[in-house]
Design an enzyme around this catalytic site. Structure first.
Site, PDB file in Angstrom:
ATOM      1  N   ASP A 106       0.820  -1.220   0.000  1.00 47.50           N
ATOM      2  CA  ASP A 106       0.000   0.000   0.000  1.00 47.50           C
ATOM      3  C   ASP A 106       0.854   1.271   0.000  1.00 47.50           C
ATOM      4  O   ASP A 106       0.645   2.165   0.834  1.00 47.50           O
ATOM      5  CB  ASP A 106      -0.911   0.024   1.227  1.00 47.50           C
ATOM      6  CG  ASP A 106      -1.632  -1.291   1.468  1.00 47.50           C
ATOM      7  OD1 ASP A 106      -2.124  -1.872   0.496  1.00 47.50           O
ATOM      8  OD2 ASP A 106      -1.695  -1.738   2.624  1.00 47.50           O
ATOM      9  N   GLU A 164     -11.720  -0.108  -2.981  1.00 47.50           N
ATOM     10  CA  GLU A 164     -10.836   0.416  -1.943  1.00 47.50           C
ATOM     11  C   GLU A 164      -9.650   1.111  -2.606  1.00 47.50           C
ATOM     12  O   GLU A 164      -9.550   1.195  -3.828  1.00 47.50           O
ATOM     13  CB  GLU A 164     -10.330  -0.713  -1.033  1.00 47.50           C
ATOM     14  CG  GLU A 164      -9.472  -1.746  -1.743  1.00 47.50           C
ATOM     15  CD  GLU A 164      -9.058  -2.902  -0.843  1.00 47.50           C
ATOM     16  OE1 GLU A 164      -9.432  -2.910   0.348  1.00 47.50           O
ATOM     17  OE2 GLU A 164      -8.350  -3.810  -1.338  1.00 47.50           O
TER      18      GLU A 164
END
Length: 371
Positions: free
Chosen positions: A65, A274
């Site tokens: 991420d 997301e």
């Protein structure tokens, strides 16, 4: 599902990333921090040897991420820090049980990567319960802000903020989460007019579907039974002048197709899941995000940072691993995408961050990348 895919890794294929680790600086471990050097992944069965567009930026710890920024001419990367938790895989993501954040930096893309060690640990967040998921960072007036999602002691995801005079931390967390925040994946964009916005939200384990009415509903199903209604959209809120509060109400960011119709919940190759990110190119705002269970990174464009955004296409095809999460940043006149896959571990919860160049066409569209 990509998390079911397996790949055969030869000794030659493993040599490059392991050799890379030798030339990268390793973090100075704190007394309570165990060694986390990833072991070489075991060979697994598969029909072909996996080939990758880029190598992992760092191999001494698992990272995912990546939120990348250029501060004072240097590239700083704020990733999740994956660990082997021993928790079985499930759709709620309980096996992603991260406990701290490291900050990475480098002078240039392709240059030496420095791991600055632990910047914030879950034990130092007064209100935190478990699971430090994907963070982001920003700077204003010499103060650096680290934004992070973590479940509170009631197991509800909230978004917190921590501050430091240095981009590498250590960061000190505020005593409470940002009022009105919820779900996961905060991404902060500071516009040329001085206004800053936070984009956030994630379905399933990210709990966004539990906030459909504006109040948390723990019984809301993870997977919507009827896909013919509009998809749940990400959230956006303008940040206050001190960068630590919401300056206005949380709004749903609307994403529509070229005909102006909202994307449907059943449109799993285009709808938001997301990992939202915003970048600005030639005066237009690009909101990119993961489609989750279809494993694509896609993007939509608007003339306003708060939308409405019009879907435009795929910017990256699926990586190895179930999750996909990215950031896009301009460095010395070129654009780059930072992302992750599971090359080092072949386990979807033990990921490694990478970077490759991103290209905008003359009409502003983005060239699709095959990682």
């Amino acid at each position: 599902m990509l998390h079911k895919l397996v790949f055969r890794r030869s000794a030659l294929a493993l040599a490059a990333p392991l050799a890379l680790a030798a030339c990268q600086s390793r973090p100075a471990r704190q007394a309570d921090q165990p060694a986390t050097t990833p072991a070489a992944p075991a060979a697994t069965t598969g029909s072909a040897t996996a080939k990758y567009l880029a190598e992992p930026l760092i191999t001494s710890i698992y990272t995912a991420d990546p939120s990348a920024h250029v501060f004072n001419g240097r590239i700083y990367i704020y990733p999740s820090h994956d660990i082997e938790s021993g928790i079985p895989e499930n759709d709620s993501g309980d096996h992603f049980a991260m406990r701290d954040y490291h900050v990475l930096s480098m002078d240039s893309v392709g240059g030496k990567v420095t791991d600055h060690g632990v910047a914030l640990a879950i034990k130092d967040i007064p209100w935190a319960g478990r699971q430090l998921w994907a963070p982001d960072a920003a700077v204003k007036d010499g103060t650096y802000y680290l934004y992070f999602p973590v479940k509170d002691k009631q197991d509800v995801f909230r978004i917190g903020v921590a501050t430091s005079p240095s981009p590498t931390g250590p960061f000190k967390a505020a005593a409470t989460p940002i009022a009105g925040s919820y779900s996961i994946d905060p991404a902060v964009f500071s516009d040329a007019d001085g206004k800053a916005y936070m984009y956030f939200g994630g379905l399933w384990g990210g709990q966004l579907q539990r906030w459909a009415t504006g109040t948390y509903n723990p019984k809301a199903p993870d997977k919507k039974p009827d896909g013919n209604e509009p998809a749940i959209g990400p959230r956006v809120a303008r940040l206050s002048a001190d960068m630590q509060h919401f300056a206005g109400p949380v709004q749903e960011l609307k994403i529509v197709d070229e005909a102006g119709k909202p994307l449907l919940a059943s449109d799993t190759k285009r709808r938001f899941f997301e990992g939202g990110w915003l970048h600005k190119y030639q005066g237009r705002y690009y909101f990119s995000y993961s489609t989750g269970d279809t494993h694509l990174l896609v993007y939509a464009v608007s003339d306003s940072p708060t939308g409405t955004f019009t879907y435009k296409g795929v910017l990256m095809t699926p990586v190895q691993g179930w999750t996909t999460h990215h950031s896009i940043v301009e460095v010395k006149g070129k654009w780059y995408i930072f992302y992750h896959d599971t090359e080092l571990s072949n386990k979807t919860w033990l990921r490694n961050v990478k970077v490759t160049e991103l290209t905008h066409n003359a009409d502003g569209s983005i060239v699709t990348i095959n990682p």
